[in-house]
Design a protein around this motif. Structure first.
Motif, PDB file in Angstrom:
ATOM      1  N   ASN A  73       0.808  -1.219   0.000  1.00  0.00           N
ATOM      2  CA  ASN A  73       0.000   0.000   0.000  1.00  0.00           C
ATOM      3  C   ASN A  73       0.844   1.273   0.000  1.00  0.00           C
ATOM      4  OD1 ASN A  73      -1.865  -2.144   1.678  1.00  0.00           O
ATOM      5  ND2 ASN A  73      -3.056  -0.783   0.358  1.00  0.00           N
ATOM      6  N   GLY A  74       2.157   1.129   0.130  1.00  0.00           N
ATOM      7  CA  GLY A  74       3.037   2.292   0.044  1.00  0.00           C
ATOM      8  C   GLY A  74       3.724   2.435  -1.296  1.00  0.00           C
ATOM      9  N   ILE A  75       3.407   1.543  -2.238  1.00  0.00           N
ATOM     10  CA  ILE A  75       4.109   1.534  -3.525  1.00  0.00           C
ATOM     11  C   ILE A  75       3.912   2.845  -4.284  1.00  0.00           C
ATOM     12  CG2 ILE A  75       4.039   0.501  -5.837  1.00  0.00           C
ATOM     13  CD1 ILE A  75       3.804  -2.231  -4.475  1.00  0.00           C
ATOM     14  N   GLY A  76       2.686   3.351  -4.292  1.00  0.00           N
ATOM     15  CA  GLY A  76       2.424   4.609  -4.995  1.00  0.00           C
ATOM     16  C   GLY A  76       3.229   5.761  -4.430  1.00  0.00           C
ATOM     17  N   GLY A  77       3.273   5.865  -3.103  1.00  0.00           N
ATOM     18  CA  GLY A  77       4.029   6.945  -2.461  1.00  0.00           C
ATOM     19  C   GLY A  77       5.522   6.807  -2.687  1.00  0.00           C
ATOM     20  N   ILE A  78       6.042   5.577  -2.629  1.00  0.00           N
ATOM     21  CA  ILE A  78       7.468   5.343  -2.880  1.00  0.00           C
ATOM     22  C   ILE A  78       7.825   5.744  -4.303  1.00  0.00           C
ATOM     23  CG2 ILE A  78       9.220   3.530  -3.105  1.00  0.00           C
ATOM     24  CD1 ILE A  78       7.770   2.065  -0.804  1.00  0.00           C
ATOM     25  N   TYR A 128     -11.546  -4.122  -9.499  1.00  0.00           N
ATOM     26  CA  TYR A 128     -12.546  -3.304  -8.808  1.00  0.00           C
ATOM     27  C   TYR A 128     -12.529  -1.844  -9.226  1.00  0.00           C
ATOM     28  CZ  TYR A 128     -13.528  -7.434  -6.083  1.00  0.00           C
ATOM     29  OH  TYR A 128     -13.902  -8.702  -5.725  1.00  0.00           O
ATOM     30  N   GLU A 129     -11.494  -1.416  -9.946  1.00  0.00           N
ATOM     31  CA  GLU A 129     -11.544  -0.051 -10.490  1.00  0.00           C
ATOM     32  C   GLU A 129     -12.610   0.048 -11.575  1.00  0.00           C
ATOM     33  OE1 GLU A 129      -8.080  -0.183 -13.967  1.00  0.00           O
ATOM     34  OE2 GLU A 129      -7.705   0.881 -12.082  1.00  0.00           O
ATOM     35  N   GLN A 130     -13.029  -1.081 -12.141  1.00  0.00           N
ATOM     36  CA  GLN A 130     -14.122  -1.077 -13.113  1.00  0.00           C
ATOM     37  C   GLN A 130     -15.442  -0.663 -12.483  1.00  0.00           C
ATOM     38  OE1 GLN A 130     -13.305  -4.613 -16.180  1.00  0.00           O
ATOM     39  NE2 GLN A 130     -13.263  -5.320 -14.051  1.00  0.00           N
ATOM     40  N   TRP A 131     -15.579  -0.895 -11.180  1.00  0.00           N
ATOM     41  CA  TRP A 131     -16.761  -0.452 -10.439  1.00  0.00           C
ATOM     42  C   TRP A 131     -16.487   0.836  -9.658  1.00  0.00           C
ATOM     43  CZ3 TRP A 131     -15.906  -5.866 -10.683  1.00  0.00           C
ATOM     44  CH2 TRP A 131     -16.906  -6.616 -11.293  1.00  0.00           C
ATOM     45  N   ASN A 132     -15.371   1.485  -9.981  1.00  0.00           N
ATOM     46  CA  ASN A 132     -15.001   2.766  -9.352  1.00  0.00           C
ATOM     47  C   ASN A 132     -14.814   2.650  -7.843  1.00  0.00           C
ATOM     48  OD1 ASN A 132     -15.149   4.233 -11.867  1.00  0.00           O
ATOM     49  ND2 ASN A 132     -17.394   4.201 -11.666  1.00  0.00           N
ATOM     50  N   PHE A 133     -14.219   1.541  -7.395  1.00  0.00           N
ATOM     51  CA  PHE A 133     -13.916   1.381  -5.978  1.00  0.00           C
ATOM     52  C   PHE A 133     -12.839   2.384  -5.563  1.00  0.00           C
ATOM     53  CE2 PHE A 133     -15.301  -3.025  -4.308  1.00  0.00           C
ATOM     54  CZ  PHE A 133     -16.524  -2.915  -4.961  1.00  0.00           C
ATOM     55  N   SER A 134     -12.992   2.953  -4.387  1.00  0.00           N
ATOM     56  CA  SER A 134     -11.963   3.821  -3.835  1.00  0.00           C
ATOM     57  C   SER A 134     -10.810   2.979  -3.294  1.00  0.00           C
ATOM     58  CB  SER A 134     -12.551   4.666  -2.704  1.00  0.00           C
ATOM     59  OG  SER A 134     -12.920   3.834  -1.607  1.00  0.00           O
ATOM     60  N   THR A 135      -9.733   3.641  -2.875  1.00  0.00           N
ATOM     61  CA  THR A 135      -8.589   2.931  -2.309  1.00  0.00           C
ATOM     62  C   THR A 135      -9.001   2.127  -1.081  1.00  0.00           C
ATOM     63  OG1 THR A 135      -7.072   4.635  -3.093  1.00  0.00           O
ATOM     64  CG2 THR A 135      -6.292   3.213  -1.313  1.00  0.00           C
ATOM     65  N   VAL A 136      -9.828   2.731  -0.228  1.00  0.00           N
ATOM     66  CA  VAL A 136     -10.296   2.033   0.974  1.00  0.00           C
ATOM     67  C   VAL A 136     -11.165   0.844   0.586  1.00  0.00           C
ATOM     68  CG1 VAL A 136     -11.754   2.234   3.027  1.00  0.00           C
ATOM     69  CG2 VAL A 136     -10.163   4.073   2.446  1.00  0.00           C
ATOM     70  N   VAL A 194      -6.098  -3.101   6.279  1.00  0.00           N
ATOM     71  CA  VAL A 194      -5.607  -1.934   7.010  1.00  0.00           C
ATOM     72  C   VAL A 194      -4.913  -0.968   6.054  1.00  0.00           C
ATOM     73  CG1 VAL A 194      -3.979  -1.177   8.800  1.00  0.00           C
ATOM     74  CG2 VAL A 194      -5.361  -3.237   9.154  1.00  0.00           C
ATOM     75  N   GLY A 195      -4.183  -1.537   5.104  1.00  0.00           N
ATOM     76  CA  GLY A 195      -3.407  -0.721   4.178  1.00  0.00           C
ATOM     77  C   GLY A 195      -4.248   0.210   3.330  1.00  0.00           C
ATOM     78  N   GLY A 196      -5.491  -0.176   3.025  1.00  0.00           N
ATOM     79  CA  GLY A 196      -6.356   0.702   2.247  1.00  0.00           C
ATOM     80  C   GLY A 196      -6.576   2.033   2.948  1.00  0.00           C
ATOM     81  N   PHE A 197      -6.792   1.990   4.262  1.00  0.00           N
ATOM     82  CA  PHE A 197      -6.981   3.214   5.035  1.00  0.00           C
ATOM     83  C   PHE A 197      -5.675   4.004   5.141  1.00  0.00           C
ATOM     84  CE2 PHE A 197     -10.409   0.415   6.408  1.00  0.00           C
ATOM     85  CZ  PHE A 197     -11.499   1.271   6.434  1.00  0.00           C
ATOM     86  N   VAL A 198      -4.573   3.286   5.353  1.00  0.00           N
ATOM     87  CA  VAL A 198      -3.278   3.959   5.459  1.00  0.00           C
ATOM     88  C   VAL A 198      -2.947   4.667   4.153  1.00  0.00           C
ATOM     89  CG1 VAL A 198      -0.806   3.643   5.861  1.00  0.00           C
ATOM     90  CG2 VAL A 198      -2.454   2.280   7.161  1.00  0.00           C
ATOM     91  N   GLU A 199      -3.135   3.986   3.048  1.00  0.00           N
ATOM     92  CA  GLU A 199      -2.819   4.570   1.741  1.00  0.00           C
ATOM     93  C   GLU A 199      -3.677   5.796   1.454  1.00  0.00           C
ATOM     94  OE1 GLU A 199      -2.544   3.197  -2.980  1.00  0.00           O
ATOM     95  OE2 GLU A 199      -3.052   1.735  -1.415  1.00  0.00           O
ATOM     96  N   ALA A 200      -4.924   5.750   1.912  1.00  0.00           N
ATOM     97  CA  ALA A 200      -5.855   6.852   1.612  1.00  0.00           C
ATOM     98  C   ALA A 200      -5.615   8.075   2.486  1.00  0.00           C
ATOM     99  CB  ALA A 200      -7.288   6.364   1.772  1.00  0.00           C
ATOM    100  N   PHE A 201      -5.169   7.891   3.719  1.00  0.00           N
ATOM    101  CA  PHE A 201      -5.163   9.006   4.666  1.00  0.00           C
ATOM    102  C   PHE A 201      -3.794   9.360   5.252  1.00  0.00           C
ATOM    103  CE2 PHE A 201      -9.434   6.997   5.057  1.00  0.00           C
ATOM    104  CZ  PHE A 201     -10.175   8.038   4.518  1.00  0.00           C
ATOM    105  N   LEU A 202      -2.765   8.547   5.014  1.00  0.00           N
ATOM    106  CA  LEU A 202      -1.463   8.791   5.630  1.00  0.00           C
ATOM    107  C   LEU A 202      -0.351   8.710   4.591  1.00  0.00           C
ATOM    108  CD1 LEU A 202      -1.868   6.588   8.856  1.00  0.00           C
ATOM    109  CD2 LEU A 202      -1.884   9.095   8.765  1.00  0.00           C
ATOM    110  N   PRO A 203       0.814   9.337   4.854  1.00  0.00           N
ATOM    111  CA  PRO A 203       1.963   9.195   3.951  1.00  0.00           C
ATOM    112  C   PRO A 203       2.430   7.741   3.907  1.00  0.00           C
ATOM    113  CG  PRO A 203       2.273  11.029   5.470  1.00  0.00           C
ATOM    114  CD  PRO A 203       1.076  10.278   5.954  1.00  0.00           C
TER     115      PRO A 203
END
Length: 540
Positions: free
Chosen positions: A83-88, A321-329, A204-213
């Protein structure tokens, strides 16, 4: 047969009032009244009541509860990083594929860590090895969390994975406290903690990725790991039989200096036990068992390839799940159905275990009942793997289909994954008893190595195959691969006796069990916790 170890995992657990208890008490009285001229080597037979098998039930399950947290923490570390791959990628200017190398290197080195730590827990004890493993794992989180560049992340992740002892040691503790006939509930618990930890990470990582560095994906691992290490230090005693016998001998000598009593490891000097030659032999033991024991090799490959398929499968979740427009969480929460599948599978084993225990009690001399019957439920749950994969494949095309269909089939895949892991581990712990840490290390090695190797090609696999229907076709390929894996389950079930007879060390332990049950000789050679006896029997 005198050179065969007194295999504690093969001796049926006895009621305190049973006849064997009287024999053990007599042997222990002999130790108490020995003279300075009579050298006594403590064995499992004459000190059984002082070992982990005789811990009260509340203590066993208290220890197992902490082990549950330890195992969850280890597998939580393997998955939360993703879940930190995008930020890295954004901070260090590397591609997301390059950033995934941090997950890859962690899994690959974790595979070797399982094998390298396991035999030392059989030599030095479970507690110090787990404490050292957790300490080093936590320490190597720091350079990743504070990394000034991507290279530091790679180094920290590599050494962090290598520091993980994994389920090989925690499952070895099950063999320390439960006999082969009563171990299955405990094995089921440890296996659940292992698979659940891998799923909790992305939830847990979905919430971390969405709201924290992104660095918080590492800090959370460190906080959780540090908490678990403290709990383990405070509440978990040593359980390894040979170490407990050593400590008991020292206690008796302290209480009565006239006693000439020694534990199995004390009869060798430190320089003999830890010479360079002996260290090398200890380290290669799990690898040798993986290559020379057909039981270990076959079951490890089955479990490893199954886990690799499932690892590839879950890499498609973000794309699906991006096909159904799921958020990161929401994408993180989409892993919950797999956890539900694990829970269903775990609970389904309870009546099966009760039935299995009754069958073994009624047929104590039937080897098929003692061993292969542990794989029986897998005959019915293993087909869930191809069913789940093909169902997921053709419900993953996006709207107008509802996303709930994919989640139903991902839960079915979870049932199969838990069942395969549980039954293969249970079989190996039963077959190898005190050496189950080294034996199950092969299982962890296969699962983590194959998952690590497939980390990098997983995303291209789902994006580049099949054109417009790339997601459906990619998952269908996984379905096709899973079919021969399921067939192998039935082959292993019916040809299990042949595999065991071709596994020399497993056969020696089985023969020792038969002889021990027939004669209950208190004069059997000292428990094979020492490296010399281990080398003689497992590496000859």
């Amino acid at each position: 047969m005198d050179n065969i170890p007194n295999n504690h995992a093969s001796v049926p657990e006895k009621h305190p009032q049973g006849p064997d208890n009287a024999a053990r008490k007599s042997a222990l009285d002999h130790v108490e009244h020995s003279t300075a001229n009579e050298r006594i080597i403590l064995t499992e037979s004459n000190c059984y009541e002082s070992l982990g098998f005789c811990f009260p039930s509340w203590k066993k399950w208290m220890i197992l509860s902490v082990i549950f947290l330890v195992q969850t923490s280890m597998n939580f570390n393997t998955s939360l990083y993703s879940n930190g791959i995008g930020g890295i990628s954004e901070e260090f200017g590397v591609s997301e594929q390059a950033a995934r190398c941090g997950a890859m290197i962690y899994l690959i080195t974790y595979a070797f860590g399982c094998e390298l730590w396991a035999p030392w827990s059989e030599e030095l004890g479970r507690k110090p090895i787990l404490q050292l493993s957790m300490f080093l794992t936590n320490v190597w989180q720091l350079p990743v969390a504070l990394a000034p560049n991507f290279a530091t992340i790679m180094v920290g992740r590599a050494f962090g994975g290598l520091s993980l002892a994994g389920g090989s040691v925690t499952l070895g503790m099950v063999a320390d406290m439960w006999e082969a006939d009563t171990q299955q509930y405990a094995v089921a618990c440890v296996v659940f903690s292992s698979v659940a930890g891998s799923v909790i990470g992305p939830v847990v990582g979905g919430f971390v990725e969405a709201f924290l560095p992104w660095r918080w994906t590492i800090w959370i691992q460190l906080i959780f790991g540090g908490f678990v290490q403290i709990i383990h230090l405070l509440f978990v005693p040593e359980t390894r039989t040979s170490i407990m016998l050593d400590r008991l001998a020292k206690k008796k000598r302290k209480e009565n200096s006239a006693l000439n009593v020694y534990g199995p490891n004390e009869i060798q000097s430190w320089s003999e036990r830890f010479s360079l030659h002996e260290i090398i032999i200890t380290w290669i033991r799990p690898f040798k068992m993986l290559m020379t024991e057909p039981i270990v090799l076959t079951l490890s490959l089955l479990s490893g390839f199954s886990d690799a398929l499932i690892f590839m499968f879950i890499q498609s979740f973000a794309l699906v799940y991006e096909q159904w427009n799921f958020s990161t969480v929401a994408v993180g929460l989409s892993f919950i159905p797999i956890l539900v599948g694990y829970i269903i599978a775990w609970l389904s084993f309870f009546p099966i275990i009760r039935k299995n225990n009754l069958q073994r009690q009624q047929n104590p001399n039937d080897e098929h009942m003692q061993y292969e019957s542990r794989l029986w439920w897998l005959l019915y749950t293993a087909p869930c793997l191809p069913i789940g994969l093909i169902g997921f494949a053709w419900t993953s095309s996006g709207p107008p289909l509802h996303w709930m269909g994919t989640m139903v089939f991902s839960a079915i895949v979870g049932i199969a994954n838990y069942s395969i892991y549980m039954t293969t581990i249970d079989y190996m712990v039963c077959a190898y008893g005190p050496y189950s840490a080294s034996a199950t290390g092969g299982n962890g090695f296969s699962r983590d190595l194959l998952a690590g190797v497939l980390t990098i090609p997983a995303t291209p696999f789902f994006t580049n195959i099949g054109g417009k229907r790339h997601l459906e076709y990619a998952s269908t390929i996984l379905f096709c691969i899973s079919v021969p894996l399921v067939v192998s389950v039935y082959v292993i079930y019916w040809y299990g006796p042949t595999l065991r007879k071709r596994s020399p060390f497993a056969q020696q332990l089985s023969d020792a069990r038969i002889e021990g049950n027939a004669s209950r000789r208190a004069s059997a050679t000292a428990f094979a916790g020492s490296r010399a006896q281990s080398r003689k029997n497992s590496l000859a």
